[in-house]
Design a protein around this motif. Sequence first.
Motif: not given
Length: 411
Positions: A1, A4, A6-8, A51-52, A55-56
């Motif tokens: 996963m 955070q 990267d997810v942002s 999502w963080p 997961g996306v």
Amino acid sequence: MPDQPDVSRVVEAVYRIESAHIIGALARLVRDVGVAEELAQDALVIALEQWPARGVPDAPGPWLMATAKHRAVDYLRRQETYRRKLAVVGADDEVDEESEIVDALDDHIGDDTLRLIFTACHPNLTTESQVALTLRMLGGLRTDEIARGFLTTEATVSQRILRAKKALHGVAFELPPPGELPARLSAVLGTVYLIFNEGYAATAGDDWSRPQLCEEALRLGRVLSGLLPNAPEVHGLTALMELQASRLPARNDHEGRPVLLKDQDRLRWDRLLIRRGLEALERAERLGVLGPYGLQAAIAACHARATTFERTDWGRIAALYQLLSHVTKSAVVELNRAVAVGMSEGPAAGLALLDELSAARRLVGYPHLPAARGELLERLGRLDEARTAFAEAAALTRNEAERELFRNRAF
């Protein structure tokens, strides 16, 4: 996963791409563009929270749309008009209420994004507010990016957007009647092109360009061409965007670094987009005298028709820029004309025009003015002055890829 941060970034990227569609769909139902944007941003916040940890999603755009739809349902339930809305969609019980409203959101009769852009370009607003609001809602641009496009301050843009939302409260979310379309068209075309420009040459961030924004602007341009087939400037703008977008594959090398026009591999230019652009330009010419967008498309066509940089008809380009300058009174156009004159008549002639612009202080803080001076100074062999000019351009730009390009030329 992914972690955070990267997810942002993923959330922000997805929202930038999908926000126009989400806000347009919501605005059709709640009939308030300000509320629609707030609901869409609620979905963004939920994505940033979930999502963080989870997961996306496999389909992040539809996830944001579905979440925003449910927020719209909650909003309507809190409104006094909720029962009237239910009567329109024909819901009978609590179980069906949500599904029917969601179905209504999915009923894409017409084009929600186009409805949104005409609503944002309402005559109650100033042109500056129309463009700023639409860039915010349709382009997903931040206030600082819009300010850069306007060569103004973030505070000014923020006030324009706030006033625009207040002025549009309760305005019907619909296309204007045919008789009002021409009066609203100028602001709409300007907005679409600013969205395209932000995609073609990003004002800030790490990316040299944002092809998704170009694609959205192209889509809107093509829709407008179908809506107003007899308006030459609509076809002129579409032609301009098609021709400029054709260069996107060649604007970066295989390592993602920016490539200037003179160094681009023209075999990588998109021939289909060039053909579409030339056809749209021909339609504009058949319909009447070319306006500002049509003239810019004619300039872009000179580049598209040239098999090499050296074979470009710079004399024609300089003449077209001179005509465009009379029409627009734009300092940026004068800058481009100076560059073309520098190619057709020699760098000294172009530099003289740039010096006039600098003396008039018409483009203070605009990085492409010192960059253009650096190019002409370099061709004149005045290398120390050229390095200073490129260093100034690097300090002024807020685009990281562009800054690196200017730095490399400075040192």
